[in-house]
Design a protein around this motif. Structure first.
Motif, PDB file in Angstrom:
ATOM      1  N   SER A 241      13.648 -52.621 -16.746  1.00  0.00           N
ATOM      2  CA  SER A 241      12.370 -52.007 -17.115  1.00  0.00           C
ATOM      3  C   SER A 241      11.866 -52.439 -18.482  1.00  0.00           C
ATOM      4  CB  SER A 241      12.476 -50.484 -17.052  1.00  0.00           C
ATOM      5  OG  SER A 241      13.486 -50.022 -17.938  1.00  0.00           O
ATOM      6  N   ASN A 242      12.733 -52.959 -19.333  1.00  0.00           N
ATOM      7  CA  ASN A 242      12.299 -53.404 -20.669  1.00  0.00           C
ATOM      8  C   ASN A 242      11.636 -54.776 -20.652  1.00  0.00           C
ATOM      9  OD1 ASN A 242      13.238 -51.084 -21.900  1.00  0.00           O
ATOM     10  ND2 ASN A 242      15.220 -51.961 -22.423  1.00  0.00           N
ATOM     11  N   PHE A 243      11.720 -55.480 -19.535  1.00  0.00           N
ATOM     12  CA  PHE A 243      11.157 -56.819 -19.448  1.00  0.00           C
ATOM     13  C   PHE A 243       9.770 -56.779 -18.814  1.00  0.00           C
ATOM     14  CE2 PHE A 243      15.844 -57.754 -18.688  1.00  0.00           C
ATOM     15  CZ  PHE A 243      16.093 -57.945 -20.030  1.00  0.00           C
ATOM     16  N   PRO A 244       8.843 -57.638 -19.253  1.00  0.00           N
ATOM     17  CA  PRO A 244       7.524 -57.697 -18.619  1.00  0.00           C
ATOM     18  C   PRO A 244       7.637 -58.193 -17.179  1.00  0.00           C
ATOM     19  CG  PRO A 244       7.783 -59.465 -20.233  1.00  0.00           C
ATOM     20  CD  PRO A 244       8.957 -58.567 -20.395  1.00  0.00           C
ATOM     21  N   ALA A 245       6.635 -57.848 -16.372  1.00  0.00           N
ATOM     22  CA  ALA A 245       6.660 -58.174 -14.947  1.00  0.00           C
ATOM     23  C   ALA A 245       5.752 -59.360 -14.635  1.00  0.00           C
ATOM     24  CB  ALA A 245       6.220 -56.966 -14.132  1.00  0.00           C
ATOM     25  N   VAL A 246       6.171 -60.154 -13.652  1.00  0.00           N
ATOM     26  CA  VAL A 246       5.373 -61.267 -13.128  1.00  0.00           C
ATOM     27  C   VAL A 246       5.280 -61.099 -11.622  1.00  0.00           C
ATOM     28  CG1 VAL A 246       5.305 -63.762 -12.752  1.00  0.00           C
ATOM     29  CG2 VAL A 246       6.009 -62.861 -14.976  1.00  0.00           C
ATOM     30  N   GLN A 247       4.072 -61.226 -11.092  1.00  0.00           N
ATOM     31  CA  GLN A 247       3.836 -61.089  -9.652  1.00  0.00           C
ATOM     32  C   GLN A 247       3.598 -62.466  -9.048  1.00  0.00           C
ATOM     33  OE1 GLN A 247       3.792 -58.099  -8.059  1.00  0.00           O
ATOM     34  NE2 GLN A 247       3.829 -56.713  -9.830  1.00  0.00           N
ATOM     35  N   LEU A 248       4.309 -62.792  -7.942  1.00  0.00           N
ATOM     36  CA  LEU A 248       4.176 -64.094  -7.292  1.00  0.00           C
ATOM     37  C   LEU A 248       3.641 -63.947  -5.871  1.00  0.00           C
ATOM     38  CD1 LEU A 248       7.505 -65.887  -8.316  1.00  0.00           C
ATOM     39  CD2 LEU A 248       5.270 -66.017  -9.441  1.00  0.00           C
ATOM     40  N   THR A 249       2.883 -64.939  -5.446  1.00  0.00           N
ATOM     41  CA  THR A 249       2.452 -64.992  -4.055  1.00  0.00           C
ATOM     42  C   THR A 249       3.654 -65.255  -3.162  1.00  0.00           C
ATOM     43  OG1 THR A 249       2.075 -67.378  -4.117  1.00  0.00           O
ATOM     44  CG2 THR A 249       0.226 -65.949  -4.777  1.00  0.00           C
ATOM     45  N   ASP A 250       3.487 -65.078  -1.865  1.00  0.00           N
ATOM     46  CA  ASP A 250       4.589 -65.307  -0.926  1.00  0.00           C
ATOM     47  C   ASP A 250       5.105 -66.742  -1.009  1.00  0.00           C
ATOM     48  OD1 ASP A 250       4.416 -62.723  -0.104  1.00  0.00           O
ATOM     49  OD2 ASP A 250       3.497 -63.139   1.841  1.00  0.00           O
ATOM     50  N   VAL A 251       4.189 -67.697  -1.173  1.00  0.00           N
ATOM     51  CA  VAL A 251       4.592 -69.105  -1.235  1.00  0.00           C
ATOM     52  C   VAL A 251       5.432 -69.364  -2.486  1.00  0.00           C
ATOM     53  CG1 VAL A 251       3.765 -71.484  -1.491  1.00  0.00           C
ATOM     54  CG2 VAL A 251       2.624 -69.923   0.117  1.00  0.00           C
ATOM     55  N   LEU A 252       4.968 -68.871  -3.625  1.00  0.00           N
ATOM     56  CA  LEU A 252       5.704 -69.077  -4.869  1.00  0.00           C
ATOM     57  C   LEU A 252       7.017 -68.296  -4.855  1.00  0.00           C
ATOM     58  CD1 LEU A 252       2.782 -68.899  -7.464  1.00  0.00           C
ATOM     59  CD2 LEU A 252       4.073 -70.936  -6.774  1.00  0.00           C
ATOM     60  N   VAL A 278      11.835 -62.094 -17.832  1.00  0.00           N
ATOM     61  CA  VAL A 278      10.856 -61.303 -17.095  1.00  0.00           C
ATOM     62  C   VAL A 278      11.488 -60.822 -15.798  1.00  0.00           C
ATOM     63  CG1 VAL A 278       8.856 -62.530 -18.042  1.00  0.00           C
ATOM     64  CG2 VAL A 278       9.922 -63.353 -15.922  1.00  0.00           C
ATOM     65  N   ARG A 279      10.929 -59.760 -15.231  1.00  0.00           N
ATOM     66  CA  ARG A 279      11.302 -59.328 -13.884  1.00  0.00           C
ATOM     67  C   ARG A 279      10.214 -59.815 -12.939  1.00  0.00           C
ATOM     68  NH1 ARG A 279       8.851 -53.608 -13.911  1.00  0.00           N
ATOM     69  NH2 ARG A 279       8.095 -53.473 -16.036  1.00  0.00           N
ATOM     70  N   VAL A 280      10.609 -60.292 -11.782  1.00  0.00           N
ATOM     71  CA  VAL A 280       9.685 -60.983 -10.888  1.00  0.00           C
ATOM     72  C   VAL A 280       9.584 -60.222  -9.567  1.00  0.00           C
ATOM     73  CG1 VAL A 280       9.069 -63.189  -9.852  1.00  0.00           C
ATOM     74  CG2 VAL A 280      10.453 -63.142 -11.939  1.00  0.00           C
ATOM     75  N   TYR A 281       8.337 -60.038  -9.107  1.00  0.00           N
ATOM     76  CA  TYR A 281       8.079 -59.307  -7.878  1.00  0.00           C
ATOM     77  C   TYR A 281       7.278 -60.159  -6.894  1.00  0.00           C
ATOM     78  CZ  TYR A 281       9.292 -55.143 -10.595  1.00  0.00           C
ATOM     79  OH  TYR A 281       9.939 -54.215 -11.364  1.00  0.00           O
ATOM     80  N   ARG A 282       7.424 -59.839  -5.602  1.00  0.00           N
ATOM     81  CA  ARG A 282       6.568 -60.417  -4.565  1.00  0.00           C
ATOM     82  C   ARG A 282       5.280 -59.607  -4.541  1.00  0.00           C
ATOM     83  NH1 ARG A 282       8.409 -63.266  -0.224  1.00  0.00           N
ATOM     84  NH2 ARG A 282      10.477 -62.360  -0.518  1.00  0.00           N
ATOM     85  N   GLN A 283       4.183 -60.267  -4.742  1.00  0.00           N
ATOM     86  CA  GLN A 283       2.908 -59.582  -4.871  1.00  0.00           C
ATOM     87  C   GLN A 283       2.502 -58.825  -3.614  1.00  0.00           C
ATOM     88  OE1 GLN A 283      -0.647 -62.099  -5.425  1.00  0.00           O
ATOM     89  NE2 GLN A 283      -1.075 -60.887  -7.269  1.00  0.00           N
ATOM     90  N   SER A 284       2.817 -59.370  -2.449  1.00  0.00           N
ATOM     91  CA  SER A 284       2.323 -58.795  -1.197  1.00  0.00           C
ATOM     92  C   SER A 284       2.935 -57.443  -0.867  1.00  0.00           C
ATOM     93  CB  SER A 284       2.578 -59.762  -0.034  1.00  0.00           C
ATOM     94  OG  SER A 284       3.966 -60.028   0.089  1.00  0.00           O
ATOM     95  N   ASP A 285       4.192 -57.212  -1.240  1.00  0.00           N
ATOM     96  CA  ASP A 285       4.834 -55.937  -0.891  1.00  0.00           C
ATOM     97  C   ASP A 285       5.499 -55.237  -2.076  1.00  0.00           C
ATOM     98  OD1 ASP A 285       7.047 -57.505  -1.337  1.00  0.00           O
ATOM     99  OD2 ASP A 285       7.839 -57.400   0.697  1.00  0.00           O
ATOM    100  N   GLY A 286       5.412 -55.859  -3.253  1.00  0.00           N
ATOM    101  CA  GLY A 286       5.975 -55.241  -4.449  1.00  0.00           C
ATOM    102  C   GLY A 286       7.486 -55.295  -4.542  1.00  0.00           C
TER     103      GLY A 286
END
Length: 311
Positions: A241-252, A278-286
């Motif tokens: 939770s202390n790291f900023p988040a990055v959202q990626l598309t399904d392809v990425l 950073v913490r990385v999430y899938r944009q389509s479903d979180g």
């Protein structure tokens, strides 16, 4: 005719359990008990608490174990009661009394010495510790009556708050870096006061951004219906939770999960202003993909990735 014993099948459980460890339990015993109650396949703790100590012990299950090291590195917060005037072999109540001195320490005396123990300080690790020498914990040497030379280690006391003094008991709140021994801190304060000391009680109230107020006891976990226990776990990304988040598309996201470094400068991805973890999430479903290093030029390098239903 006796029925054959049927081995219980463990199930995948993912997340973080904030446990309030009871006094007298080792961290490993508490982990084993919680793992059994959750019927979990995989579990690990994030740094030990002495059996003498109580309080916050974050336990990681499943994919969360990949990030347990982050809590090993995190700052810790404790509340402790220091018994002035008495020293023991272990620096706490589990040891034998070494010396008792007449106590003439005032609150003013205490407030005068506490600033010596804030900021960067050096500590000599205690003999009664799990640090190893030649593959054997120091406490095994200590129990055999052997004292070894130990090098001082640099730690940081971020804050040392005076909570009260009713002789002979001094109460403190300590926020410190990893590797700090509160037992040694108590002994050193006693030495500075000229009376000696040991810890009468120690309770951990914080690990990084995780706090004791959101924890649960083993008894509470045991009393719950088994089907509800896993619902007490925080999600895996509670450790990040202390790291900023990055959202990626399904392809990425798919490319990242294959271990590829991603050049995001020309992609329509919102990036933090600074480089670093950073913490990385899938944009389509979180869904959480894991952690990565954001490097100069918008390069995202995978670090610790978790298995998802998409992989």
């Amino acid at each position: 005719m006796n029925k054959p014993n049927v081995k219980r099948v463990r199930v995948p459980v993912h997340g973080v359990l904030l446990l309030d460890k009871p006094v007298g339990w080792s961290s490993n015993d508490a982990l084993i008990r919680a793992k059994r109650l959750l019927n979990a396949q995989k579990a690990g703790h994030t740094g030990t608490l002495d059996p003498f100590a109580t309080g916050l012990l974050p336990l990681c299950f499943g994919e969360a174990t990949k990030f347990s090291h982050d809590l090993l590195e995190a700052d810790k917060t404790y509340e402790t009661t220091v018994h002035l005037g008495v020293t023991t072999t272990t620096g706490d109540t589990e040891g034998e009394v070494l010396e008792q001195r007449e106590l003439t320490v005032s609150e003013a005396d205490i407030l005068a010495v506490l600033p010596q123990f804030t900021g960067p300080i050096a500590q000599v690790p205690p003999m009664y510790s799990a640090l190893k020498r030649d593959g054997k914990p120091l406490y095994e040497y200590a129990r055999a009556g052997i004292t070894l030379e130990r090098e001082a280690r640099n730690v940081v006391i971020h804050s040392l708050e005076f909570l009260g003094y009713e002789a002979p008991f001094l109460r403190l709140r300590v926020c410190c870096s990893k590797g700090t021994y509160i037992r040694v801190l108590g002994e050193d304060i006693g030495h500075a006061l000229g009376c000696g000391a040991h810890l009468n009680a120690l309770r951990r109230t914080g690990v990084g951004s995780l706090v004791l107020s959101k924890s649960i006891t083993l008894d509470m976990l045991d009393a719950m219906p088994e089907t509800e226990r896993a619902g007490l776990l925080d999600p895996v990304d509670a450790l990040l939770s202390n790291f900023p988040a990055v959202q990626l598309t399904d392809v990425l996201a798919a490319r990242l999960l294959q271990g590829q470094r991603l050049a995001l400068a020309k992609e329509t991805v919102e990036l933090p202003a600074d480089t670093g973890r950073v913490r990385v999430y899938r944009q389509s479903d979180g869904s959480l993909l894991g952690s990565a290093q954001l490097q100069t030029g918008g390069i995202l390098a995978p670090e610790r990735l978790i298995r998802t239903e998409h992989t």
